[in-house]
Write an enzyme that holds these catalytic residues in place. Structure first.
Site, PDB file in Angstrom:
ATOM      1  N   SER A 113       0.793  -1.217   0.000  1.00 39.30           N
ATOM      2  CA  SER A 113       0.000   0.000   0.000  1.00 39.30           C
ATOM      3  C   SER A 113       0.830   1.274   0.000  1.00 39.30           C
ATOM      4  CB  SER A 113      -0.961  -0.040   1.177  1.00 39.30           C
ATOM      5  OG  SER A 113      -1.889   0.984   1.061  1.00 39.30           O
ATOM      6  N   HIS A 114       0.740   2.059   1.092  1.00 37.87           N
ATOM      7  CA  HIS A 114       1.396   3.373   1.113  1.00 37.87           C
ATOM      8  C   HIS A 114       2.893   3.282   1.383  1.00 37.87           C
ATOM      9  CE1 HIS A 114       0.087   2.359   5.180  1.00 37.87           C
ATOM     10  NE2 HIS A 114       1.196   2.943   5.572  1.00 37.87           N
ATOM     11  N   ASP A 277      -3.380   6.187  -3.121  1.00 33.80           N
ATOM     12  CA  ASP A 277      -2.180   5.529  -2.590  1.00 33.80           C
ATOM     13  C   ASP A 277      -1.705   4.391  -3.483  1.00 33.80           C
ATOM     14  OD1 ASP A 277      -4.156   3.655  -2.013  1.00 33.80           O
ATOM     15  OD2 ASP A 277      -3.153   2.992  -0.184  1.00 33.80           O
ATOM     16  N   ASP A 279      -1.945   1.129  -3.677  1.00 36.85           N
ATOM     17  CA  ASP A 279      -2.841   0.093  -4.207  1.00 36.85           C
ATOM     18  C   ASP A 279      -4.231   0.628  -4.523  1.00 36.85           C
ATOM     19  OD1 ASP A 279      -3.226   0.471  -1.480  1.00 36.85           O
ATOM     20  OD2 ASP A 279      -3.992  -1.565  -1.175  1.00 36.85           O
ATOM     21  N   ASP A 281      -6.588   2.108  -2.758  1.00 42.02           N
ATOM     22  CA  ASP A 281      -7.761   2.014  -1.883  1.00 42.02           C
ATOM     23  C   ASP A 281      -7.957   3.255  -1.029  1.00 42.02           C
ATOM     24  OD1 ASP A 281      -5.629   1.525  -0.227  1.00 42.02           O
ATOM     25  OD2 ASP A 281      -6.352  -0.405   0.532  1.00 42.02           O
ATOM     26  N   ARG A 282      -6.978   4.172  -1.034  1.00 40.21           N
ATOM     27  CA  ARG A 282      -7.173   5.365  -0.214  1.00 40.21           C
ATOM     28  C   ARG A 282      -7.162   6.619  -1.084  1.00 40.21           C
ATOM     29  NH1 ARG A 282      -3.490   6.038   4.011  1.00 40.21           N
ATOM     30  NH2 ARG A 282      -2.089   4.417   3.326  1.00 40.21           N
ATOM     31  N   LYS A 376     -11.764  -0.401   1.021  1.00 42.77           N
ATOM     32  CA  LYS A 376     -11.863   1.025   0.786  1.00 42.77           C
ATOM     33  C   LYS A 376     -11.520   1.280  -0.675  1.00 42.77           C
ATOM     34  CE  LYS A 376      -7.450   1.503   3.315  1.00 42.77           C
ATOM     35  NZ  LYS A 376      -7.173   0.136   3.736  1.00 42.77           N
TER      36      LYS A 376
HETATM   37  C1  VG1 Z   1      -2.779   2.163   8.384  1.00 39.23           C
HETATM   38  C2  VG1 Z   1      -3.968   3.068   8.611  1.00 39.23           C
HETATM   39  C3  VG1 Z   1      -5.240   2.244   8.616  1.00 39.23           C
HETATM   40  C4  VG1 Z   1      -5.353   1.470   7.306  1.00 39.23           C
HETATM   41  C5  VG1 Z   1      -4.097   0.638   7.095  1.00 39.23           C
HETATM   42  C6  VG1 Z   1      -4.081  -0.077   5.769  1.00 39.23           C
HETATM   43  O1  VG1 Z   1      -2.693   1.201   9.419  1.00 39.23           O
HETATM   44  O2  VG1 Z   1      -3.830   3.769   9.831  1.00 39.23           O
HETATM   45  O3  VG1 Z   1      -6.339   3.090   8.817  1.00 39.23           O
HETATM   46  O4  VG1 Z   1      -6.467   0.626   7.320  1.00 39.23           O
HETATM   47  O5  VG1 Z   1      -2.939   1.482   7.144  1.00 39.23           O
HETATM   48  O6  VG1 Z   1      -4.252   0.814   4.735  1.00 39.23           O
HETATM   49  P1  VG1 Z   1      -1.714   1.331  10.692  1.00 39.23           P
HETATM   50  O7  VG1 Z   1      -1.860   0.052  11.455  1.00 39.23           O
HETATM   51  O8  VG1 Z   1      -0.343   1.572  10.155  1.00 39.23           O
HETATM   52  O9  VG1 Z   1      -2.210   2.527  11.447  1.00 39.23           O
HETATM   53  V1  VG1 Z   1      -3.529   0.511   3.275  1.00 39.23           V
HETATM   54  O10 VG1 Z   1      -4.192   1.548   2.188  1.00 39.23           O
HETATM   55  O11 VG1 Z   1      -1.892   0.931   3.676  1.00 39.23           O
HETATM   56  O12 VG1 Z   1      -3.677  -1.105   2.999  1.00 39.23           O
HETATM   57 CO    CO Z   2      -3.723   1.172   0.411  1.00 40.03          CO
END
Ligand code: VG1
Ligand code: CO
Length: 543
Positions: A113-114, A277, A279, A281-282, A376
């Site tokens: 993801s990010h 982001d 992937d 989803d955000r 998301k």
């Molecule tokens: C983070 C975000 C959370 C989100 C998760 C996955 O998690 O705070 O809200 O669901 O990333 O998003 P954490 O445990 O680091 O706070 V994604 O778009 O990176 O799959």
């Molecule tokens: Co993501």
């Protein structure tokens, strides 16, 4: 082609976190590592025999190689079919859609993801279940158990599949269908939004900039915004997915999407700005001159969703993660619909969506989505905003101001202390936990504690309970501080401090956010001593 049973050593403690298993890419590339985790997934879901899976990822370094490995293992484990995005690409929401559309047994999504990508950066893999959503804790716990005991995995000695070629291929006894990653997703979006109306808005001169951050959303955004909706070329920037995301963090927030932020704050600002982001989803939403906090975006979308065709009959309910601000609760209360508070991570929304208790869900981390998939969905959120803008014929900032006038404003910010020593972060949390019972009634930096606890979630659908989901300190003056450790980092620990302060209707809604949050931030510091404990003067990222 032969099926090989390779003996292996268990990989201890590979616990999937908030969103799948995330590690440094080089760890995933170690001999047997990826294979062990994939076999653990198959074992945890009762085997792959006779099953169909969707497979795709965000295109980061090692994406294509990992997909070849997974395909061979799926075939060796008896899967009958794999639906794979062309060139190995699938955004997380489109993978969720394909799982549901084709009634498959789940999907393997390759993404961190990010987190940045590259051989020295991060890689990730998560499993989504039949409903299209991330595996719930019961399943991720079973995967963890498998990683501890696994003795062997199955794979196939076979040549690689041609991932670029749309159509059918076979691998052993398994059929592989390579699909266009964008078309089914586009059709779904068309069924929810008034594309004609949005197209007319662009035709009348509405301008927008969408920063795909060199991640997977580029092809989707280009096809939908510039293709279907007729936005001018150049509306989508950084639209070509790159293995290392051009060296950046594909995290849509004011820090990592700074170029877009600067543009939106300048005289040359288009009418509307958005980013997504790694992937897809955000999402980040920026009005001309104003950053829209994700918590506010969720609330605005919930309040206005009925203006889009897919939601015209109204919402069943709204869910938000615990650290997300109360703004969406205020909307739900006014609409007379249910509101739910879940732990961080999309997997907790799945049951509520499946049971028809909620239509829209969101997180403060810029994740928003609805019951159209079980993830998301960044582009979905942007399209819903566009549909609302087209219907209301107001600018995004006017809509936001109108929202604050109606509901009051929840000033909100998240402060991240990334890659801090894990021991210090754990100690901070355990010392804070020990303090909780005595905090009520004490005053810190002018804020008096009303109550303080550690969040546990009781799922109203399957009655499961999840503990240790973040420490909340609620203050008498309608303010709150939440402390939580991230479950997606790959280095040390990341402490997240979430701050919010409510300003009711009729009070000043034009304050600087950090200024409005100063006393709750100082109170959080006084209670936890976080700066000294973590050895940091300031957070790395403030959103
Ligand atoms: C983070 C975000 C959370 C989100 C998760 C996955 O998690 O705070 O809200 O669901 O990333 O998003 P954490 O445990 O680091 O706070 V994604 O778009 O990176 O799959
Ligand atoms: Co993501």
């Amino acid at each position: 082609m032969t099926i090989d049973v390779v003996s292996t050593q268990p990989i201890e403690g590979q616990k999937p976190g908030t969103s799948g298993l995330r590690k440094k890419t080089r760890i995933f590339m170690e001999p047997h590592y990826l294979e062990n985790f994939v076999q653990s997934i198959f074992n945890a879901i009762g085997g792959a025999e006779g099953k169909t899976f969707v497979i795709g990822g965000d295109g980061r370094y090692f994406n294509a190689e990992a997909i070849q490995t997974i395909l061979k293992m799926a075939a060796a484990n008896g899967a009958v079919k794999a639906i794979v995005g062309q060139n190995g690409l699938l955004s997380t929401p489109s993978a969720s859609h394909l799982i549901r559309l084709n009634k498959t047994d789940g999907g393997l999504i390759l993404s961190a993801s990010h987190n940045p990508g590259g051989i020295d950066e991060d890689f990730g893999l998560k499993f989504n279940i039949q409903n299209g959503g991330p595996a719930p804790e019961s399943v991720t716990d079973a995967m963890l158990e498998q990683t501890k005991t696994l003795q062997s995995y199955k794979t196939l000695s076979a040549p690689d599949i041609v991932l670029g070629q749309i159509g059918k291929q076979t691998l052993g006894a398994m059929e592989i269908e390579i699909v266009d990653p964008v078309s089914d997703y586009t059709a779904l979006m068309k069924s929810l939004f008034d594309f004609d109306k949005i197209r007319a808005m662009f035709a009348s001169g509405f301008t927008m900039r969408f920063d795909a951050m060199h991640a997977v959303t580029g092809p989707y955004a280009k096809a939908i915004l510039e293709g279907e909706l007729g936005a001018p070329d150049g509306t989508v920037i950084n639209g070509v997915p790159l293995e290392d995301f051009g060296g950046g963090h594909p995290d849509p927030n004011p820090v990592w999407a700074k170029t877009l932020m600067d543009l939106m704050m300048s005289d040359a600002s288009p009418d509307f700005g958005a980013a997504s982001d790694g992937d897809g989803d955000r999402n980040m939403v920026v009005a001309r001159g104003t950053y829209v906090t994700p918590s506010d975006s969720l609330a605005v979308l919930a309040a206005n969703a009925h203006l889009a065709p897919g939601y015209k009959t109204g919402l069943k309910g709204v869910a938000r993660s615990m650290p997300t601000s109360a703004a969406s609760d205020r909307v739900a209360a006014r609409l007379g619909i249910g509101s739910y508070e879940t732990p961080t991570g999309w997997k907790f929304f799945g049951n509520l969506l499946d049971a028809g208790k909620v239509t829209i869900c969101g997180e403060e981390s810029a994740g928003t989505g609805s019951d159209h998939v079980r993830e998301k969905d960044g582009l979905w959120a942007i399209l819903l905003w566009l549909n609302i803008l087209a219907e209301r014929e107001m600018s995004a900032s006017e809509i936001l101001n109108d929202h604050w006038e109606t509901y009051g404003r929840d000033y909100y910010s998240r402060h991240d202390f990334e890659a801090v020593p894990a021991d210090a972060a754990n100690e901070l949390m355990s010392d804070l936990r020990a303090k909780l019972p005595g905090l009520a009634g004490q005053t810190f930096a002018g804020q008096t504690v009303k109550h303080a606890d550690e969040f546990s979630y009781h799922d109203p659908v399957d009655q499961s309970v999840s503990h240790n989901q973040g420490i909340r300190i609620v203050f008498a003056g309608d303010a709150r501080a939440v402390f939580r450790l991230s479950g997606t980092g790959t280095e040390g620990a990341t402490l997240r401090l979430y701050l919010e302060q409510y300003a009711p209707q009729g009070t000043d809604h034009a304050k600087d956010t950090q200024e409005a949050l100063r006393s709750v931030r100082d109170a959080a510091q006084e209670i936890s001593g976080l700066k000294e404990r973590l050895g940091r003067d300031a957070p790395n990222v403030m959103t």
